[in-house]
Design an enzyme around this catalytic site. Sequence first.
Site, PDB file in Angstrom:
ATOM      1  CD  GLU A 127      -3.321  -5.645   4.441  1.00  0.00           C
ATOM      2  OE1 GLU A 127      -4.156  -4.793   4.810  1.00  0.00           O
ATOM      3  OE2 GLU A 127      -2.096  -5.446   4.425  1.00  0.00           O
TER       4      GLU A 127
ATOM      5  CD  GLU B 105      -3.075  -0.871   2.239  1.00  0.00           C
ATOM      6  OE1 GLU B 105      -3.091   0.185   2.899  1.00  0.00           O
ATOM      7  OE2 GLU B 105      -3.951  -1.746   2.353  1.00  0.00           O
TER       8      GLU B 105
HETATM    9  C1  FCB Z   1      -4.275  -1.829   5.601  1.00  0.00           C
HETATM   10  C2  FCB Z   1      -2.831  -2.027   6.036  1.00  0.00           C
HETATM   11  C3  FCB Z   1      -2.682  -3.004   7.172  1.00  0.00           C
HETATM   12  C4  FCB Z   1      -3.783  -2.866   8.184  1.00  0.00           C
HETATM   13  C5  FCB Z   1      -5.135  -2.870   7.523  1.00  0.00           C
HETATM   14  C6  FCB Z   1      -6.305  -2.773   8.476  1.00  0.00           C
HETATM   15  O1  FCB Z   1      -4.414  -0.598   4.988  1.00  0.00           O
HETATM   16  O2  FCB Z   1      -2.047  -2.485   4.971  1.00  0.00           O
HETATM   17  O3  FCB Z   1      -1.405  -2.829   7.728  1.00  0.00           O
HETATM   18  O4  FCB Z   1      -3.593  -1.745   8.955  1.00  0.00           O
HETATM   19  O5  FCB Z   1      -5.213  -1.813   6.623  1.00  0.00           O
END
Ligand code: FCB
Length: 448
Positions: A351, A165
């Site tokens: 994620e 990210e």
């Molecule tokens: C994302 C991040 C991760 C975590 C999640 C909830 O943006 O990559 O580290 O904080 O959100």
Amino acid sequence: MKITFPETFTWGVATAAAQIEGAAFEDGRGPSIWDVFSRLPGKIEGGGIPDVCCDSYHNVGRDVAMLKELGVKAYRMSFSWSRILPDGTGPVNEAGVAYYRKLLLAVKEAGIEINATIYHWDLPYALQIKGGFGNREIIDWYLNYASLLFDRFGDLVDYWVTFNEPIATYVGHAKGFFAPGLSDEKYARQCIHHLLVCHGRAVQLFRERKLKSRIGVVVDVWKHYPARPDNEEDIASALENNEIQGYGMFLHPLFLGGYSSVLTAYMEEHDMTPKMEPDDLETICQKLDFYGLNFYNGLYDDVDEMRRMEAQKASGGNFQDRPVRHLEAAYDVLHMLKEQYQIDIPIYITENGVAQSDGPDRAAILGDDDRIAYVSETLYHVRRAMDDGIDVRGYYLWSLMDNFEWSAGFCARYGLYYTDYENLQMIPKKSVSWYRDVIRNSALEMEP
Ligand code: FCB
């Protein structure tokens, strides 16, 4: 309704070094920008600092036992740059290397694949004071670090991620509510340009090393849609949030080459075009082995509503302020990756997950039906996209355990396991046995 996934689908969980390891000042580790930023008054909800977190540095056995209990096929983690190179460059901290070798060996011995992120937001503070991502020397610093990781862990890692990210680096330099806490959009755009070159050069280095593993990048997509499809302001807001302030600033240069025409015009107009070397744009656009999508939600922009919200809040992060779910966006985003950005390599959801607010009612937090519903619904839309031929190969739930949620501190609990920060015990939430069954069957049952 039963939703099934291929037998070969990679089911996993994700964490990141700065959020779980703790041991911030032990065994030679240097401070990261988050260690410093979290100490600035008012920056972290509840005043949390990541000195201890889940103490994963001292609990390799515990963490691997949780992975085994879940039966995951893959574990996504990240390396802490300042644990391995306390000053960012220079002497290697062998104690840090030993920790990661111990962890990765234990994970591999459990038959679990490793997806390792080189950079997940935690720049060594020693590099920040030399200008961090704003200094073009970051390319050499990052390559030196990546090269060391390839040397020391190349035999254990299955999937490498250059950056998690990159928007966090943008936010940390343009909006102030992530580390390092600056608010200078022009500088932020220069930082992002350097970051993207770091990515491209690391991929080139990886290819030169002929490592057998795979390499990719993780870009989160929070796609904005106009709430009122005929409202010009809503349309303009969604476009700006996607192309100028959001995923477009990364996906376009990474996959199509160069900055989009919308972003280029904006940067010219605002005198924010980053300085670049002639071959930078080509360097950034490398052929990758996979793309990692972090998906949390879709967002509907209603400018009137947004103005009201803006007036109410001083700062914010991770869109926690917009709780309404539009998980069907997962389907649309997966299509967009293929159709708009021509991404024709395997995609992993690297994620996806949902937070619970911390509070005194532990029983309520442990009975996390809402997480089960959220993940089920996302998976339903992912499966729909797969049925259309989008090549999704795996899914990593964020997160293994509650941890340091950046600006939200310890107030937002994303874990499958509940972290008791008093005694560092890990208590399985309801979602643990649910996710274990999903993994075992590569399928889930969902209310129609
Ligand atoms: C994302 C991040 C991760 C975590 C999640 C909830 O943006 O990559 O580290 O904080 O959100």
